[in-house]
Design an enzyme around this catalytic site. Sequence first.
Site, PDB file in Angstrom:
ATOM      1  N   PHE A   1       0.853  -1.180   0.000  1.00 59.53           N
ATOM      2  CA  PHE A   1       0.000   0.000   0.000  1.00 59.53           C
ATOM      3  C   PHE A   1       0.890   1.231   0.000  1.00 59.53           C
ATOM      4  O   PHE A   1       1.712   1.412   0.899  1.00 59.53           O
ATOM      5  CB  PHE A   1      -0.942   0.032   1.212  1.00 59.53           C
TER       6      PHE A   1
ATOM      7  N   ASP B   1       9.237   2.320   1.741  1.00 52.89           N
ATOM      8  CA  ASP B   1       8.076   3.092   2.165  1.00 52.89           C
ATOM      9  C   ASP B   1       7.887   2.820   3.654  1.00 52.89           C
ATOM     10  O   ASP B   1       7.359   1.790   4.051  1.00 52.89           O
ATOM     11  CB  ASP B   1       6.842   2.669   1.362  1.00 52.89           C
TER      12      ASP B   1
ATOM     13  N   LYS C   1       2.544   9.305   8.441  1.00 47.03           N
ATOM     14  CA  LYS C   1       1.815   8.811   9.618  1.00 47.03           C
ATOM     15  C   LYS C   1       2.398   9.252  10.978  1.00 47.03           C
ATOM     16  O   LYS C   1       2.052  10.307  11.465  1.00 47.03           O
ATOM     17  CB  LYS C   1       1.675   7.289   9.530  1.00 47.03           C
TER      18      LYS C   1
HETATM   19  C1  LIG Z   1      -0.900   5.028   4.976  1.00 49.00           C
HETATM   20  C2  LIG Z   1       0.179   4.665   4.048  1.00 49.00           C
HETATM   21  C3  LIG Z   1       0.459   5.449   2.912  1.00 49.00           C
HETATM   22  C4  LIG Z   1      -0.375   6.638   2.514  1.00 49.00           C
HETATM   23  O1  LIG Z   1      -0.254   7.671   3.440  1.00 49.00           O
HETATM   24  P1  LIG Z   1      -1.307   8.898   3.375  1.00 49.00           P
HETATM   25  O2  LIG Z   1      -0.786   9.861   4.395  1.00 49.00           O
HETATM   26  O3  LIG Z   1      -2.652   8.342   3.705  1.00 49.00           O
HETATM   27  O4  LIG Z   1      -1.246   9.453   1.998  1.00 49.00           O
HETATM   28  C5  LIG Z   1       1.540   5.082   2.132  1.00 49.00           C
HETATM   29  N1  LIG Z   1       2.299   4.023   2.436  1.00 49.00           N
HETATM   30  C6  LIG Z   1       2.064   3.261   3.517  1.00 49.00           C
HETATM   31  C7  LIG Z   1       2.976   2.124   3.819  1.00 49.00           C
HETATM   32  C8  LIG Z   1       0.992   3.541   4.363  1.00 49.00           C
HETATM   33  O5  LIG Z   1       0.739   2.772   5.413  1.00 49.00           O
END
Ligand SMILES: *Cc1c(COP(=O)(O)O)cnc(C)c1O
Length: 396
Positions: free
Chosen positions: A136, A221, A250
């Site tokens: 994700f 990420d 986050k």
């Molecule tokens: C939540 C998440 C995102 C997206 O972050 P947003 O602030 O909602 O755009 C991207 N990568 C990972 C691994 C995430 O958990």
Amino acid sequence: MSKDWKEIESNYYMFVVKRQPIVIVKGEGTYVWDDNGKEYIDFTSGWAVNNVGHSNKYVSKAISEQANTLLQTSNQFYTVPQLKLAEILVENSCLDKIFICNSGTEANEGAIKLARKFGKKNLNNAFEIITAFNSFHGRTMMSVAATGQPKYQDIFQPIPTGFKHVNYNDLEEIKKATDDKTVAVMLEPVQGEGGVNIPDKNYLKNVRKWCDENGILLIFDEVQTGLGRLGKLFGYQVFDVEPDIMTLAKGLGGGVPIGAFLAKDQACAFDPGDHGSTFGGNALTCSAAFASTEYIINEKIVDKVSKMENYFRNELNKIKNEFEIIQDIRGIGLLWAIQFNSEISADLVSICNDNGLLTNPLRPDAIRLMPPLTVSIDEASKAFNILKKSLDKLSS
Ligand SMILES: *Cc1c(COP(=O)(O)O)cnc(C)c1O
């Protein structure tokens, strides 16, 4: 007299997320309260955001002081909170330079652009990025394309191209997918939204080795795994592997919207004008993120997370042994999933709500637990008792 907020939502808000029927009006530490004054232990943390707890005094003090001093200038000028945040993140990571933005998806957009520019400059125009199924990476178009889940892509076709998806935790697939168009491999150190999927011990190390052998970039990420969630300040430290580019969001802001991507010097392919942001590096969000990051470091939060990880593993194993419906528990640091052998998560989450524990319905057959990193044994013990009581109720 309190308004019917749920009705207002259904009248005015786009229906894109099935909310739990709770209006949260206040938070403190591991607890939140709804508009009827009901108290909940929060094991969702705003989706792994409130790492330092709700309304952390250190962070709220920084926010209110900054709000009374300076909010926004644009990046036409230097501002102190932005540079303090840049310094603390670079000095405490393996990366050399940072760009600060406003969210996780934006951090990934920036990282992908940086990799593309790197390919133009150094890799004979290579542009393709290998990412994993069940990953994700966010909701903007490029991040949707990077995300290896067709359900997020199909309805928006055509989406940007330039990604190849492979099975997570399988080095051979990355090897097969690599060709002279490949510029980078992009992975979460632990897949969060995709199910709390933890790779084998040497997977990421071997991916690193493969990237080195082929002169391609490794992007982590760490939007969900960063800032202490896995029991180290960054997830890459858990696996002892350094990325060339890392994205954060986050947990970075202690609750305010902020993201960032960091890179090693040799991966910093941008030239002036290549990238930018009006709000990115904003004084208010940066002062919150600096305070939150400093709190995590000064209070040695990551050591507490490591200890809590053991407590979670023990307690969740006990619960697993007690309830046949639990197929598996998996987790690291304070990011955990409980896997059931049937689709009970919606019902269980709802019963837990009633009993005063907030959890995240990760999949129809799995829930995710991600408390604030400041959670105490006492609070966790209370939460596990509620979880047991709720599982009891469900099976009765
Ligand atoms: C939540 C998440 C995102 C997206 O972050 P947003 O602030 O909602 O755009 C991207 N990568 C990972 C691994 C995430 O958990």
